[in-house]
Design an enzyme around this catalytic site. Structure first.
Site, mmCIF file in Angstrom:
data_model
loop_
_atom_site.group_PDB
_atom_site.id
_atom_site.type_symbol
_atom_site.label_atom_id
_atom_site.label_comp_id
_atom_site.label_asym_id
_atom_site.label_seq_id
_atom_site.Cartn_x
_atom_site.Cartn_y
_atom_site.Cartn_z
ATOM 1 N N HIS A 151 25.118 53.023 38.863
ATOM 2 C CA HIS A 151 26.114 51.989 39.447
ATOM 3 C C HIS A 151 27.191 52.303 40.086
ATOM 4 O O HIS A 151 27.843 51.704 40.809
ATOM 5 C CB HIS A 151 26.078 50.882 38.617
ATOM 6 N N ASP A 190 20.392 53.316 34.262
ATOM 7 C CA ASP A 190 21.671 53.297 34.818
ATOM 8 C C ASP A 190 22.217 54.845 34.753
ATOM 9 O O ASP A 190 23.090 55.228 33.993
ATOM 10 C CB ASP A 190 22.555 52.422 34.470
ATOM 11 N N SER A 220 32.524 53.074 32.675
ATOM 12 C CA SER A 220 31.351 53.442 33.325
ATOM 13 C C SER A 220 31.281 54.729 33.795
ATOM 14 O O SER A 220 32.096 55.389 34.011
ATOM 15 C CB SER A 220 31.310 52.507 34.677
#
Length: 186
Positions: A68, A112, A142
């Protein structure tokens, strides 16, 4: 305890982000030389906003991060302690190609994980080093790595908006065949 953590993880809203570190402390400068700072332009919602993620240098010319964390004009900064200052140890390298896992789903963040092929190889120094991939099954911000015994075991995917646990990590060992195949063929 593990079933409780799994239940809590399932209750998190999809796409929840943790952008704050709660109760952390500043690391010794360059004590994590494998860390990468990933910047990109997010073309979603018709705005070219700058976004950022963490990553881990797993090969001289590959950074592993979350899928992402994809956008345009991706660049990676290695060897930084304070990203807000220019340091002699920093290497800023554009990304030649972003390779998200072929089964990545932005709807539910499954798979992901993404490899970033750097435009040029990183120069390995005291402030820039690779982190080995796990050899087999793992015990478990992230794109930032979960490191155990100096081996990357997970890549951060998402967590609660307020930064409280639990955070959800993608288990690297599950993706080793894809990672190794992708690195070998590029």
């Amino acid at each position: 305890m593990q079933p409780l953590l799994l239940l809590l993880a399932l209750l998190l809203p999809v796409g929840a982000e943790t952008e704050k570190i709660i109760g952390g402390h500043e690391a010794k400068p360059h004590s994590r030389p494998y860390m990468a700072f990933v910047q990109f332009l997010d073309k979603d919602n018709n705005n070219d906003s700058k976004k950022r993620c963490g990553g881990v240098l797993v090969h001289k010319d590959f950074v592993l991060t979350a899928a992402h964390c994809w956008g345009s004009s991706i660049k990676v900064t290695l060897g930084a302690h304070n990203i807000k200052e220019q340091e002699k140890t920093q290497q800023v390298i554009p990304v030649r190609r972003a390779i998200p896992h072929p089964d990545y789903s932005p709807k539910n963040y499954s798979n992901d994980i993404m490899l970033l092929l750097l435009e040029r190889k990183a120069k390995l120094t005291a402030a820039v080093k690779t982190l080995p991939l796990p050899r087999g099954k793992a015990r478990g911000d992230s794109g930032g790595p979960l490191v155990c015994n100096n081996v990357v075991q997970g890549i951060f995917s998402y967590g609660k908006n307020d930064g409280t646990p639990p955070g959800v990590f993608m288990k690297i060992s599950h993706f080793l065949p894809w990672i190794k195949r992708t690195i070998k063929h590029l």
